[in-house]
Write an enzyme that holds these catalytic residues in place. Structure first.
Site, PDB file in Angstrom:
ATOM      1  N   ASP A 101       0.814  -1.212   0.000  1.00 31.43           N
ATOM      2  CA  ASP A 101       0.000   0.000   0.000  1.00 31.43           C
ATOM      3  C   ASP A 101       0.849   1.264   0.000  1.00 31.43           C
ATOM      4  OD1 ASP A 101       0.803  -0.839   2.574  1.00 31.43           O
ATOM      5  OD2 ASP A 101      -0.727   0.373   3.548  1.00 31.43           O
ATOM      6  N   GLU A 167      -0.593  -2.107   5.298  1.00 32.99           N
ATOM      7  CA  GLU A 167       0.381  -2.053   6.389  1.00 32.99           C
ATOM      8  C   GLU A 167       0.293  -0.714   7.108  1.00 32.99           C
ATOM      9  OE1 GLU A 167       3.610  -1.118   8.778  1.00 32.99           O
ATOM     10  OE2 GLU A 167       3.385  -0.090   6.861  1.00 32.99           O
ATOM     11  N   HIS A 399       7.530   8.860   4.728  1.00 38.10           N
ATOM     12  CA  HIS A 399       6.230   9.511   4.954  1.00 38.10           C
ATOM     13  C   HIS A 399       6.272  11.019   4.682  1.00 38.10           C
ATOM     14  CE1 HIS A 399       4.017   6.170   7.349  1.00 38.10           C
ATOM     15  NE2 HIS A 399       5.035   5.639   6.693  1.00 38.10           N
TER      16      HIS A 399
END
Length: 428
Positions: A101, A167, A399
């Site tokens: 993902d 995840e 991220h």
């Protein structure tokens, strides 16, 4: 020394020698597949999908695995794909896991395969990108599946390839990720003996691998504290009960669990309050306050202690100031715990492929990984693969919009995962 002891020593030395070199076929085929791995990675990167929405990603994985002639199961834990490879001889079962993902992060990196995908996430239009490197994990495992399938006659046992969705966590109100895969029986039929996983790391140089026995990534708990006071005018606080004051006292007290009660010589631990919501106006003491935060732990006993003490402290502090408070926990990941015996057994394989000087014993991190749920059921080994360009000084974090991976690091991941599987199964 008796004959039996001598035989054991010779066999051990032979196994060690076997683990100290890469299989020539794996080495050759890994290099041949490198360009294809990069091509797969770029395709996934350009077409990212959020957790539990990895529909096209799953189709591409499935097409590849079926093309290899593997036994493939689709729609596991909503969008996951699982394939089984039976080796030339009977033996144990190894599971290899890759997460598939992406994240609700708008990419800023100017590469030809930059993601331009947009979607709606929590009622907000956002960009979508593989800002954590799951696209590289998927491409690596697809290559490993191809290599091991082509050389299944060398495998004593079974390999289970797990392409895991969500995840990063399923959307609110949904199940997903490793927990749901386990619930649906992914570690059964055949029963998995051990599981291996890797994570690309933007801060580790290409060609290097980082690992840690025991707790390597933290258990992650999300907590919500609801504080109830008594609303009154801000000019006369003695006529009410201030939930904001109580919240401040609770935040302060929670840190004493870390500084005065948690045995930090064992492992690190963190309590963070990340959000406080209360009140509507400067001259009104409100009735309620809400705090949301996270607990990060790397030791099971410390985890129990911290949660126990938070549960005791929060209502007691509120009561001492005339209010009420409740605390609720939601477990997001368990401790990513590398089985020490498995690490010891497989470390020579990694060192032989990467070079002993490039395999680094590292400290734990307080980030979380739902690979941890697999490790609660079977022994596992999870390590970090270098993805930082040699000329990069300050690599952007995972991220973030500027997250970047040097694709030259993927080849090592393919080699290590393939050889780990072969060495574990053939040593049994």
């Amino acid at each position: 020394m008796n004959t039996q002891s001598l035989i054991i020593i010779i066999l051990f030395a032979f196994c060690s020698m076997q683990a100290q070199q890469i299989d020539p076929d794996i080495d050759k085929m890994s290099k041949e597949l490198e360009s294809k791995v990069i091509e797969w990675r770029r395709d996934f990167h350009q077409n990212p999908e959020l957790s539990n929405r990895e529909f096209e990603t799953a189709k591409k994985i499935t097409k590849h695995l079926k093309g290899l002639g593997l036994e493939v199961t689709e729609n596991v834990a909503k969008t996951g794909v699982v394939a089984i490879l039976k080796g030339g001889k009977e033996g144990k079962t190894v599971a290899l896991r890759a997460d598939i993902d992406a994240l609700p992060v708008t990419e800023r990196v100017d590469v030809p395969f930059k993601s331009k995908v947009k979607t709606t996430f929590l009622d907000t239009e956002v960009g979508v990108s593989h800002a954590c490197g799951h696209d590289t994990h998927t491409a690596i495992l697809m290559a490993v599946a191809e290599i091991l399938t082509k050389h299944k006659d060398k495998i004593n046992g079974t390999v289970k390839f797990i392409f895991q969705p969500a995840e990063e966590g399923p959307p609110p109100g949904e199940e997903g990720g490793a927990k749901l895969m386990i619930k649906e029986g992914v570690l059964k039929n055949p029963d998995v003996d051990v599981i291996f996983g890797l994570h690309i790391n933007s801060g580790t140089d290409v060609g290097k691998i980082r690992y840690k026995p025991g707790g390597t990534m933290a258990a992650v708990e999300r907590f919500v504290i609801d504080v109830k006071g008594k609303q009154t005018h801000g000019s006369a606080p003695w006529t009410g009960v201030d939930p904001i004051l109580i919240s401040a006292k609770i935040i302060d007290a929670l840190q004493t669990i870390i500084s005065r009660e948690a045995p930090l010589v064992n492992e690190a631990a963190v309590i963070t309050v990340g959000k406080i919501t209360s009140g509507v106006r400067f001259n009104i003491i409100p009735e309620n306050a809400e705090m949301i935060g996270t607990v990060r732990t790397l030791d099971p006993e410390m985890r129990k202690l911290i949660i126990k003490r938070m549960t005791e402290m929060v209502p007691a502090i509120a009561k001492s100031y005339g209010g009420d408070a409740t605390i609720k926990f939601q477990n997001n990941t368990s401790i990513t715990y590398n089985d020490p015996d498995l690490v010891k057994q497989m470390l020579p394989t990694i060192q032989s492929i990467a070079g002993k000087e490039n395999v680094l014993l590292s400290k734990a991190t307080t980030g979380g990984e739902d690979f941890s749920y697999f490790q609660e059921v079977v022994p596992g080994f999870y390590f970090f693969l270098g993805g930082k360009s040699p000329n990069t000084k300050d690599a952007p974090s995972h991220h973030t919009p500027d997250f970047y991976i040097d694709e030259s690091g993927l080849l090592l991941g393919v080699k290590v995962m393939s050889q780990l599987t072969l060495d574990y199964l053939n040593a049994q």
